[in-house]
Design an enzyme around this catalytic site. Structure first.
Site: not given
Length: 965
Positions: A357, A617
């Site tokens: 993140e 992804h």
């Protein structure tokens, strides 16, 4: 949104680029060159071998670089900052058109320095309005040689920059869109009750820029919509029409020392539990301590190795929210960079997840990679790269791998992963096949023997949970039939995978197969505890195949591990394997196919659709695999890649991110950037990786020309420069067109309209599904999509409506020609040019004909000699509220994109029931259902012509004009 799907473009640390203090922005190229030089002139002006890559969507230069020791502009010299700026400005001025920009549009925004030279960065502005995603970077080495220039600029801009829609209206539209279509994890939606517009920015947006496809430029408001607790969307609203043009998940936004803060539940002052300067650990729990360790590890990796101070390069505060407040469970389990902080759900605190993140934050402040398609896959991959790199070197005892994990053979899965599973249909023989599948991240692992059994479809209480009788989201009503067998359920948004598995388990099922709602299979995750039966997902088409035979006898399948021999007891290159709530790793960077992700561009796993933001992804496996393979080495796809180790690979990845990637960069740009970064770093001092507090990395072995050969090899191995041709994308309308009549015939035009004067020759009409419905009449416009010039007419298919009776757009709009008499003794033809981009299946357009005042009828497909309607719209009983439901129509978009392209259709009017001497009226109908849309139908150059045979024409000639062969 699935795990780690939230951050958009955030930033990384790297080769120590610090912004030059006091630098004033300046426009370059204010005076247009007399002629934009082509590539030949550019090459001749350079000293050294020049490599040029063009952007296939714009035809302009995307990347130009010179061989080591060369200079793209040797006539200007000087290693000073002023000299570097002058040289970069001169190159960009001279070559602005070749780069895609108009005169004066490229504006110098900053100059950064590193141990290796300088980077001069330009953004594009059109009449003072910034252009979305446009950025050009000019890189100069320490001697002042211009070694590469790369980036993207939107070409041929010609539009008004005064918005017709005010910012406040655009903001309300954007908020309404997010509320009507909430983001969230697959299978559950986010709470959007408190979302609001946090910022609005006027810009020029070229549709297709993030996909790498042609598009049109529009003036748009970019509106940031969020709630500070999991929702952070960037919505682009057309500033002329108020129509949504794009939306994506976004995050807008030396003496080094960490500046960290930790909050519980929410980042409110009262929730602050620790900050730098407080006693550590004090009263912090183990999980809270780990979050601060992870923020510190990320900070020090970039500070120690690359001289980069926090994610913005200027010491920004790193704020973490632990145990995010998510009362309705719409966001967790997940993790997110919001643009200002990271939010962590309970149990998601694995070190590589947390550092992932923070990686999004660094990407935002460097390349700004847009979170769609290949640029988004690179964004996601960079976060995996930094998260896993830290996991490999931090030697932590809280689940970090340290550097003791063994390398795996090429192609091997880990014993800690679910591995590659398959669902084999054994019987009946008519449908026997191997089905692609993905194992859930929960429940028991599946071995080589697997589970064999008959399939029974789940039946539960219809509609009571908002679903259907076959999604398994309620307790089964046919538990006795399911007991001892394999359950089949259908995926449905809002239904948790763990709930589906729990209900199947309670019914006595030995396993559960969940049929995807599309052709994409993913590792399902849940917070549900105590699942004891295996769960797998298969494609929608395979689900339909199994279901089609359930009523006529048993369908027997085997669920098994399809590659049990290739396993190594190593967690190296696994992402998120210590995240307790995920039930195991979420991705495998070494062998991406172990989790159903592509390891090279030609893999069957490469995702070609529009879901997952274009595969951010699923396709991140390709650059992930490139990094892991370059670090450890191996032979893959017939290419041998020498391993160069973490220190060298990380330095190359960072300098590429910092100097060579821009918001819309794709895999090919990544390959070019790595080559350029390697040329820059060859023989230069680099540091070993370090995550320890104030402990700069020791000198690492320098990068060599052999390492640069390895970089080229890994790009070839994973096919960074290869287009995904297996997607077989095709335009809705074929290009070109046959002659309307043919060489042996004369052509006479009896009606034509190029719409230079709007709709003067046409009559408008409409049909509404209810008295409250809105319609979108045909209108003239110069704002044409694609490469089509001049005035056209269009009827919109906007992303509007909610299907409520007082707010729906179920309607159709028509334009009808005057009566056109067809001369006697002639073969009549209709031709028209058009462009279409609509919601597939529900919205679309067609042509109708009235003969001698009779009822209008749809022109049948058999009457089209070229480019007939592609399919019928869904029928009313299939849930389509379009007044044209069930009719043959042009609908949808070009393959693999959300746009269309221009083409010509030709109709043999005789086959539509019109004879010489008849009077005909032509009608163009555009219809839409109650809600959602895309763009609309554009029409130009309508002609009715007749074909008369020349003397001596043969029967074969006449057949050619009718479209027969």
């Amino acid at each position: 949104m699935k795990f780690l799907m939230q951050g958009l473009s955030l930033a990384l640390l790297g080769a120590g680029l610090a912004a030059v203090p006091g630098l004033q922005t300046a426009a370059v190229g204010e005076t247009a060159p007399t002629a934009a030089p082509g590539t030949a002139q550019l090459r001749s002006a350079a000293d050294g071998r020049v490599t040029i890559t063009k952007d296939p969507a714009t035809g302009r230069i995307a990347f130009v670089r010179v061989s080591r020791g060369g200079d793209l502009l040797p006539r200007l010299g000087g290693s000073s900052q002023a000299g570097a700026i002058a040289k970069a400005d001169a190159f960009v001025t001279t070559n602005a058109a070749a780069l895609g920009a108009g005169p004066g549009e490229l504006v110098r925004s900053r100059v950064t320095t590193s141990p290796y030279g300088r980077t001069v960065v330009y953004t594009q502005q059109y009449h003072g309005v910034p252009v979305f995603g446009a950025m050009v970077k000019a890189n100069l080495d320490g001697q002042g040689d211009l070694t590469s220039v790369n980036g993207y600029a939107a070409p041929d801009l010609d539009l008004a920059v005064t918005p017709a829609v005010p910012a406040s209206t655009a903001a309300s539209y954007a908020v309404a869109n997010v509320k009507a279509d909430p983001p969230g994890l697959r299978g559950r939606t986010a709470d959007v009750s408190t979302v609001r517009a946090t910022a609005s920015k006027l810009l020029v947006y070229r549709t297709g820029s993030t996909k790498g496809v042609p598009g049109k430029a529009v003036l748009a408001w970019q509106v940031s919509v969020g709630n500070g607790a999991g929702v952070n969307e960037s919505v682009l609203v057309d500033a002329a029409t108020g129509k949504l043009v794009n939306r994506y998940t976004a995050s807008e936004a030396a003496d080094f020392a960490t500046d960290r803060e930790l909050y519980e539940k929410q980042s409110k002052p009262a929730n602050l539990v620790w900050k730098d300067g407080d006693a550590f650990p004090g009263s912090l729990t183990t999980e809270q301590q780990n979050l601060m360790y992870d923020a510190g590890n990320t900070y020090w990796l970039f500070a120690n190795t690359f001289d980069y101070d926090s994610f913005d390069g200027a010491g920004a505060k790193m704020v973490t929210v632990a145990n995010l407040d998510d009362p309705d469970g719409t966001f967790c389990p997940n993790a997110q960079w919001t643009g200002t902080e990271i939010n962590m759900c309970p149990g998601s605190e694995a070190d590589d997840i947390v550092s992932h993140e923070w990686g999004h934050a660094y990407t935002q402040y460097t390349s700004g990679l847009v979170y769609q398609y290949q640029s988004g896959a690179l964004n996601e991959s960079y976060s995996d790269v930094w998260g896993e790199t830290i996991d490999l070197i931090n030697n932590r005892e809280d689940g970090g791998e340290g550097n003791i994990s063994a390398a795996r053979p090429v192609g091997a899965c880990s014993t800690s992963t679910r591995g590659e599973v398959g669902v084999k249909i054994n019987a009946p023989a008519s449908i026997a096949k191997e089905c692609d599948a993905a194992a859930a991240s929960f429940g028991p692992t599946i071995d080589k023997t697997g589970i064999t059994g008959d399939v029974v479809r789940a039946k539960d209480v219809a509609e009571s949970d908002g679903g259907t009788t076959n999604d398994g989201c309620s307790p089964y009503t046919n538990a006795a039939a399911v007991n001892g067998h394999i359950a089949l359920a259908y995926e449905r948004p809002g239904c948790d995978y763990g709930t589906q598995a729990r209900n199947a388990q309670d019914a006595g099922a030995t396993a559960i197969i969940v049929g995807s709602y599309d052709e994409n299979v993913i590792p399902m995750s849940t917070q549900e505890q105590g699942i004891t039966i295996p769960a797998v997902m298969i494609k929608r088409s395979d689900r339909a195949t199994i279901a089609s035979k359930l009523g006529s006898g048993p369908v027997n399948v085997t669920i098994r591990d399809i590659d049990p021999a290739q396993r190594t007891a190593s967690t190296r290159w696994l992402v998120g394997e210590q995240g307790k709530v995920f039930g195991g790793a979420l991705r495998d960077m070494w062998t991406p196919t172990c989790y159903g992700n592509a390891g090279k561009v030609s893999d069957a796993e490469y995702y070609c659709g529009t879901g997952d933001s274009g595969g951010v992804h699923l396709n991140s496996g390709v650059p992930n695999h490139a990094y892991a393979l370059l670090v450890d080495g191996g032979t893959y796809n017939g290419v041998t890649v020498p391993g160069i180790g973490l220190d060298k690979a990380a330095n190359l990845w960072w300098l590429t991110q910092l100097d060579h990637l821009t918001p819309t960069s794709d895999f090919a740009d990544m390959a070019d950037g790595l080559d350029a970064a390697c040329a820059t770093l060859t023989g230069q001092p680099i540091r070993q990786l370090s995550v320890k507090r104030v402990t700069p990395g020791a000198a690492a072995a320098p990068i060599t020309t052999a390492d640069c050969a390895a970089v080229k090899a890994v790009a070839a191995a994973v096919q960074l420069r290869k287009k995904p041709t297996q997607c077989n994308y095709k335009p809705l309308l074929k290009k070109g067109s046959p002659s309307v009549c043919g060489k042996q015939f004369t052509t006479k035009t009896v009606f034509k309209d190029g719409f230079r004067h709007g709709l003067q020759k046409w009559t408008k009409s409409k049909v509404l599904s209810t008295g409250k419905a809105r319609s979108f009449p045909w209108k003239g416009t110069k704002n044409t999509p694609g490469k089509h010039r001049g005035r056209v007419v269009m009827s919109a298919d906007p992303d509007a409506g909610t299907c409520a009776r007082n707010d729906n757009v179920a309607s159709s709009n028509a334009i009808t020609s005057r009566a056109i008499r067809l001369p006697s003794g002639a073969a009549p033809r209709l031709s028209f040019q058009h462009y279409l981009a609509t919601e597939a299946g529900y919205d679309g357009g067609n042509v109708k004909i009235s003969v001698n005042g009779g009822k209008f009828k749809v022109v049948p497909n058999g009457a089209y000699a070229f480019n007939k309607p592609n399919s019928a719209l869904l029928a009313a009983d299939q849930g389509n509220s379009n007044p044209m439901a069930g009719q043959k129509a042009f609908n949808g978009t070009d393959g693999g994109t959300a746009t269309g392209s221009w083409g010509t259709s030709i109709v043999n009017l005789a086959k539509a029931g019109a004879k010489p001497g008849d009077k005909v009226k032509i009608r163009f109908d555009m219809g839409r259902d109650c809600a959602a849309g895309l763009d609309g139908w554009y029409v130009d150059n309508v002609k009715v012509q007749v074909c008369k045979k020349k003397a001596g024409a043969t029967v074969a000639d006449r057949r050619r004009t009718s479209g027969r062969r």
